[in-house]
Design an enzyme around this catalytic site. Sequence first.
Site, PDB file in Angstrom:
ATOM      1  N   PRO A  98       0.830  -1.217   0.000  1.00 51.22           N
ATOM      2  CA  PRO A  98       0.000   0.000   0.000  1.00 51.22           C
ATOM      3  C   PRO A  98       0.860   1.262   0.000  1.00 51.22           C
ATOM      4  CG  PRO A  98       0.020  -1.024   2.188  1.00 51.22           C
ATOM      5  CD  PRO A  98       0.736  -1.963   1.263  1.00 51.22           C
ATOM      6  N   ILE A  99       0.546   2.174  -0.890  1.00 49.19           N
ATOM      7  CA  ILE A  99       1.268   3.453  -0.960  1.00 49.19           C
ATOM      8  C   ILE A  99       0.238   4.572  -1.024  1.00 49.19           C
ATOM      9  CG2 ILE A  99       2.788   4.872  -2.403  1.00 49.19           C
ATOM     10  CD1 ILE A  99       4.626   2.620  -2.633  1.00 49.19           C
ATOM     11  N   SER A 129      -4.344   1.419  -0.316  1.00 49.92           N
ATOM     12  CA  SER A 129      -4.228   2.168   0.944  1.00 49.92           C
ATOM     13  C   SER A 129      -5.536   2.878   1.275  1.00 49.92           C
ATOM     14  CB  SER A 129      -3.115   3.214   0.820  1.00 49.92           C
ATOM     15  OG  SER A 129      -3.133   4.089   1.923  1.00 49.92           O
ATOM     16  N   TYR A 153      -5.892   2.277   7.733  1.00 47.13           N
ATOM     17  CA  TYR A 153      -5.402   3.129   8.814  1.00 47.13           C
ATOM     18  C   TYR A 153      -6.612   3.337   9.713  1.00 47.13           C
ATOM     19  CZ  TYR A 153      -0.892   4.385   6.701  1.00 47.13           C
ATOM     20  OH  TYR A 153       0.389   4.360   6.210  1.00 47.13           O
ATOM     21  N   THR A 179      -2.554  -1.633   9.376  1.00 46.54           N
ATOM     22  CA  THR A 179      -1.203  -1.106   9.608  1.00 46.54           C
ATOM     23  C   THR A 179      -1.085  -0.644  11.058  1.00 46.54           C
ATOM     24  OG1 THR A 179      -0.951  -0.504   7.305  1.00 46.54           O
ATOM     25  CG2 THR A 179       0.453   0.661   8.863  1.00 46.54           C
ATOM     26  N   LYS A 260       0.059  -5.570   9.737  1.00 43.97           N
ATOM     27  CA  LYS A 260       1.250  -5.037   9.055  1.00 43.97           C
ATOM     28  C   LYS A 260       2.126  -4.261  10.037  1.00 43.97           C
ATOM     29  CE  LYS A 260       2.645  -2.297   4.985  1.00 43.97           C
ATOM     30  NZ  LYS A 260       3.136  -0.964   5.234  1.00 43.97           N
ATOM     31  N   HIS A 284       7.868  -0.425   7.300  1.00 41.01           N
ATOM     32  CA  HIS A 284       7.274   0.692   6.563  1.00 41.01           C
ATOM     33  C   HIS A 284       8.313   1.363   5.655  1.00 41.01           C
ATOM     34  CE1 HIS A 284       3.331   2.983   7.047  1.00 41.01           C
ATOM     35  NE2 HIS A 284       3.929   3.682   6.102  1.00 41.01           N
ATOM     36  N   GLY A 316      12.538  -2.625   1.331  1.00 39.11           N
ATOM     37  CA  GLY A 316      13.864  -2.719   0.720  1.00 39.11           C
ATOM     38  C   GLY A 316      13.950  -3.636  -0.485  1.00 39.11           C
ATOM     39  N   ARG A 338       8.320   1.116  -3.217  1.00 38.54           N
ATOM     40  CA  ARG A 338       8.786   2.250  -4.023  1.00 38.54           C
ATOM     41  C   ARG A 338       9.033   1.913  -5.496  1.00 38.54           C
ATOM     42  NH1 ARG A 338      11.281   3.408   1.213  1.00 38.54           N
ATOM     43  NH2 ARG A 338      10.773   5.503   1.922  1.00 38.54           N
TER      44      ARG A 338
HETATM   45  C1  FNR Z   1       4.155   3.812   2.100  1.00 41.74           C
HETATM   46  N1  FNR Z   1       3.758   2.773   2.933  1.00 41.74           N
HETATM   47  C2  FNR Z   1       2.459   2.699   3.373  1.00 41.74           C
HETATM   48  N2  FNR Z   1       2.059   1.664   4.168  1.00 41.74           N
HETATM   49  C3  FNR Z   1       0.781   1.547   4.555  1.00 41.74           C
HETATM   50  O1  FNR Z   1       0.449   0.611   5.274  1.00 41.74           O
HETATM   51  N3  FNR Z   1      -0.140   2.472   4.130  1.00 41.74           N
HETATM   52  C4  FNR Z   1       0.178   3.529   3.364  1.00 41.74           C
HETATM   53  O2  FNR Z   1      -0.667   4.331   2.994  1.00 41.74           O
HETATM   54  C5  FNR Z   1       1.540   3.680   2.997  1.00 41.74           C
HETATM   55  N4  FNR Z   1       1.946   4.763   2.272  1.00 41.74           N
HETATM   56  C6  FNR Z   1       3.235   4.835   1.799  1.00 41.74           C
HETATM   57  C7  FNR Z   1       3.622   5.911   1.008  1.00 41.74           C
HETATM   58  C8  FNR Z   1       4.898   5.938   0.449  1.00 41.74           C
HETATM   59  C9  FNR Z   1       5.297   7.068  -0.426  1.00 41.74           C
HETATM   60  C10 FNR Z   1       5.794   4.866   0.691  1.00 41.74           C
HETATM   61  C11 FNR Z   1       7.155   4.835   0.029  1.00 41.74           C
HETATM   62  C12 FNR Z   1       5.423   3.836   1.517  1.00 41.74           C
HETATM   63  C13 FNR Z   1       4.698   1.693   3.252  1.00 41.74           C
HETATM   64  C14 FNR Z   1       4.640   0.591   2.185  1.00 41.74           C
HETATM   65  O3  FNR Z   1       3.452  -0.133   2.267  1.00 41.74           O
HETATM   66  C15 FNR Z   1       5.808  -0.384   2.347  1.00 41.74           C
HETATM   67  O4  FNR Z   1       5.830  -0.873   3.664  1.00 41.74           O
HETATM   68  C16 FNR Z   1       7.146   0.277   2.000  1.00 41.74           C
HETATM   69  O5  FNR Z   1       7.017   1.018   0.805  1.00 41.74           O
HETATM   70  C17 FNR Z   1       8.249  -0.746   1.871  1.00 41.74           C
HETATM   71  O6  FNR Z   1       9.474  -0.114   1.682  1.00 41.74           O
HETATM   72  P1  FNR Z   1      10.182   0.043   0.242  1.00 41.74           P
HETATM   73  O7  FNR Z   1      10.496  -1.340  -0.219  1.00 41.74           O
HETATM   74  O8  FNR Z   1       9.198   0.733  -0.639  1.00 41.74           O
HETATM   75  O9  FNR Z   1      11.382   0.886   0.509  1.00 41.74           O
END
Ligand code: FNR
Length: 386
Positions: A98-99, A129, A153, A179, A260, A284, A316, A338
């Site tokens: 989720p982003i 998300s 959330y 989360t 999460k 996260h 990562g 990402r």
């Molecule tokens: C996130 N992540 C995240 N997690 C979640 O539970 N709800 C969310 O809305 C978000 N929003 C969010 C925004 C942005 C810009 C990022 C980069 C990350 C965390 C996401 O789900 C995940 O745990 C991480 O992105 C993992 O890290 P890497 O591999 O992207 O570095």
Amino acid sequence: MGHYGDLQTQIYQDGLRGVLPDYPVDFATLEKRAENALSPSLLNYVQGGCGDEHTQRSNASAFHHWGMVPRMLVDCTSRDLSVDLLGMTLPSPIFMAPIGVNGEITQDQRGDIAAAEASAMTGVPFCASTLSNSPLEEVANATGSVPAFFQLYTPKNPDLAESLIRRAEAADYKALVITLDTWVTGWRPRDLNASNFPQLRGKVLENYFSDPVFRATLARPPEEDIAAAVQAWATTFGKVLTWSDIEWFRSITRLPIILKGICHPDDARRAADHGVDAIYCSNHGGRQANGGIAAIDMLSDVVNAAGEMPTLFDSGVRSGSDVIKALALGAKAVGIGRPYAYGLAIGGAKGAAHVLRSILAEADLLMAVNGYPTVEALVEEGASRI
Ligand code: FNR
């Protein structure tokens, strides 16, 4: 039968006709392209993390101290990357994490829909998300027949929490990802130095603004008074959850529950005791706490403590070989974060789909070369600490 690794043949064949790939296949080039595509404030928000960002760098670099020992004289002409998760058979072991600013990442600000379309194009499940520019119903619709998960959330207002969960059920999401690590935002210097927090600017709040329970708390609807709506959002965002809340979630939903943010074996055991369906080991992406330990280094202890309960993983993961290592360390499914967001930035749904396909192609070819025909075979082999 086709394999994910066939993408490689296709790229070389296209090259013979003078056609080069529209998007890069590796993370470093992808990130550079995304740096040019995103506005400075959005780039900071997506690329940045907590504190001096040591944890987020470690998340990625720690994969380098895990390795896979090749096995030879194994017939790997046919490979199977499918996994069983929560009663579903998924064609590949990855999902889209989720982003919450997906919506802002594409030029048309419909990036949540583009992400969902990338899921539909690739068969990789999307975890939508709560923070979204498009209501969760529209997002679910755009995923087509590919299963999707809804990330919650949890708001302080329990009626609003329940409403969001009911909407996710009605929209046919297959699991509820709760989360745990974000009742308050971590200290993010890049965003603080630019004084930028998208939600407070009224961005990515459509799931709230479209919610009947949320709207009923407002004197005037968001379309007429955005400032008051944002204030109401800020007031209700971020319930502090404790273990007793898990029973409440259980009591109100039939959806499988995935927690999460579980990184400690004791928390994994406790989650199992509370009868949750799965846990999700993640820090996260180093955006919340700059605790210093890479998520991948915490994975196998969490998996062992979780026992029969499946463990999802992210933080990562930048390549197909990272996916393979996380699976070998016991993750049931591996979240891409990402990288697909950068794919959205440079090419919308197609860009994100290309990123996912490239990751799967590399994972598949690693299995082919290293002699692991199935996910079970590589789990049996395990990963070695270098
Ligand atoms: C996130 N992540 C995240 N997690 C979640 O539970 N709800 C969310 O809305 C978000 N929003 C969010 C925004 C942005 C810009 C990022 C980069 C990350 C965390 C996401 O789900 C995940 O745990 C991480 O992105 C993992 O890290 P890497 O591999 O992207 O570095």
